[in-house]
Motif scaffolding. Structure first.
Motif, PDB file in Angstrom:
ATOM      1  N   GLY A 103     -14.434 -10.592  -3.487  1.00 15.99           N
ATOM      2  CA  GLY A 103     -13.189 -10.978  -3.850  1.00 15.99           C
ATOM      3  C   GLY A 103     -12.423 -12.317  -3.369  1.00 15.99           C
ATOM      4  N   PRO A 104     -11.858 -12.909  -4.724  1.00 19.15           N
ATOM      5  CA  PRO A 104     -11.268 -14.216  -4.379  1.00 19.15           C
ATOM      6  C   PRO A 104     -10.119 -14.398  -3.426  1.00 19.15           C
ATOM      7  N   ASP A 105      -9.527 -13.392  -3.462  1.00 18.34           N
ATOM      8  CA  ASP A 105      -8.070 -13.430  -2.698  1.00 18.34           C
ATOM      9  C   ASP A 105      -8.167 -13.169  -1.110  1.00 18.34           C
ATOM     10  N   LEU A 106      -7.715 -14.072  -0.330  1.00 18.08           N
ATOM     11  CA  LEU A 106      -7.686 -14.082   1.117  1.00 18.08           C
ATOM     12  C   LEU A 106      -6.724 -12.930   1.651  1.00 18.08           C
ATOM     13  N   PRO A 107      -7.078 -12.175   2.546  1.00 19.47           N
ATOM     14  CA  PRO A 107      -6.233 -11.120   2.926  1.00 19.47           C
ATOM     15  C   PRO A 107      -4.728 -11.568   3.638  1.00 19.47           C
ATOM     16  N   GLN A 108      -3.927 -11.053   3.335  1.00 20.12           N
ATOM     17  CA  GLN A 108      -2.607 -11.043   3.961  1.00 20.12           C
ATOM     18  C   GLN A 108      -2.030  -9.797   4.546  1.00 20.12           C
ATOM     19  N   ILE A 109      -1.393  -9.899   5.668  1.00 19.37           N
ATOM     20  CA  ILE A 109      -0.497  -8.864   6.556  1.00 19.37           C
ATOM     21  C   ILE A 109       0.347  -8.236   5.442  1.00 19.37           C
ATOM     22  N   GLN A 110       0.338  -6.995   5.167  1.00 15.75           N
ATOM     23  CA  GLN A 110       1.555  -6.422   4.591  1.00 15.75           C
ATOM     24  C   GLN A 110       2.214  -5.827   5.411  1.00 15.75           C
ATOM     25  N   HIS A 111       3.628  -5.862   4.660  1.00 13.64           N
ATOM     26  CA  HIS A 111       4.706  -5.187   5.574  1.00 13.64           C
ATOM     27  C   HIS A 111       5.066  -3.791   4.972  1.00 13.64           C
ATOM     28  N   ALA A 112       4.377  -2.803   5.118  1.00 17.80           N
ATOM     29  CA  ALA A 112       4.539  -1.566   4.768  1.00 17.80           C
ATOM     30  C   ALA A 112       5.817  -0.883   5.322  1.00 17.80           C
ATOM     31  N   SER A 113       6.620  -0.013   4.488  1.00 19.11           N
ATOM     32  CA  SER A 113       7.723   0.595   4.855  1.00 19.11           C
ATOM     33  C   SER A 113       7.240   2.060   5.474  1.00 19.11           C
ATOM     34  N   LEU A 114       8.143   2.533   6.252  1.00 21.51           N
ATOM     35  CA  LEU A 114       7.751   3.831   7.013  1.00 21.51           C
ATOM     36  C   LEU A 114       7.244   5.282   6.027  1.00 21.51           C
TER      37      LEU A 114
END
Length: 156
Positions: A103-114
């Motif tokens: 994959g070309p996209d670098l990972p980023q932390i997601q801010h998931a809801s509860l």
């Protein structure tokens, strides 16, 4: 390095070079990790490889954390990187886990809801690891995470 992301201050994390095997390096991949398929299969194979290698290296206190980290990394590689590539483990003053994908996209932390069922894997890695990061490679990207070795672990 261009394209490299650092997720903690001073976290200069780059994939290592070479594929040398030795008592403190494991380079390789298992067939189920190289083909698209169920995330549980790739993650399970990655967990087994880590567990088996750590049994020979002695930092058995890290097995649970390392299995969780590699499982999340393999799952992310499969979901977002089209396929899980090689898994690399290095042990020096820390345990380094590296998973590559296309994959070309670098990972980023997601801010998931509860109420979200996913999106917390990198948050777990961020909490468990001293540092982690990703960089683009000629074939996609490599994601790397570092775990501190328990006190008293022999360092090669």
């Amino acid at each position: 390095m261009a394209g490299e992301q650092h997720h903690r201050p001073g976290a200069g994390v780059r994939p290592g070079r070479g594929g040398r095997r030795g008592p403190d390096r494991l380079t390789g991949s298992a067939a189920p990790c190289d083909r698209p398929g169920p995330a549980a299969s790739a993650a399970g194979t990655a967990r087994r490889l880590v567990r088996d290698q750590l049994a020979g290296w002695e930092p058995t206190d890290l097995v649970d954390a390392a299995e969780l980290v590699v499982s999340e990394m393999a799952g992310n590689a499969l979901r977002h990187g089209r396929a899980v590539g090689p898994l690399r483990l290095l042990r020096h003053d820390r345990l380094v886990i590296e998973v590559s994908d296309r994959g070309p996209d670098l990972p980023q932390i997601q801010h998931a809801s509860l109420s979200d069922e996913g999106g917390r894997g990198l948050q777990l890695i961020n909490v468990l690891c001293r540092r982690w990061g990703a960089c683009r490679t000629a074939f996609g990207k490599a994601v790397r995470a570092e775990l501190d070795l328990p006190k008293g672990t022999r360092v090669p």
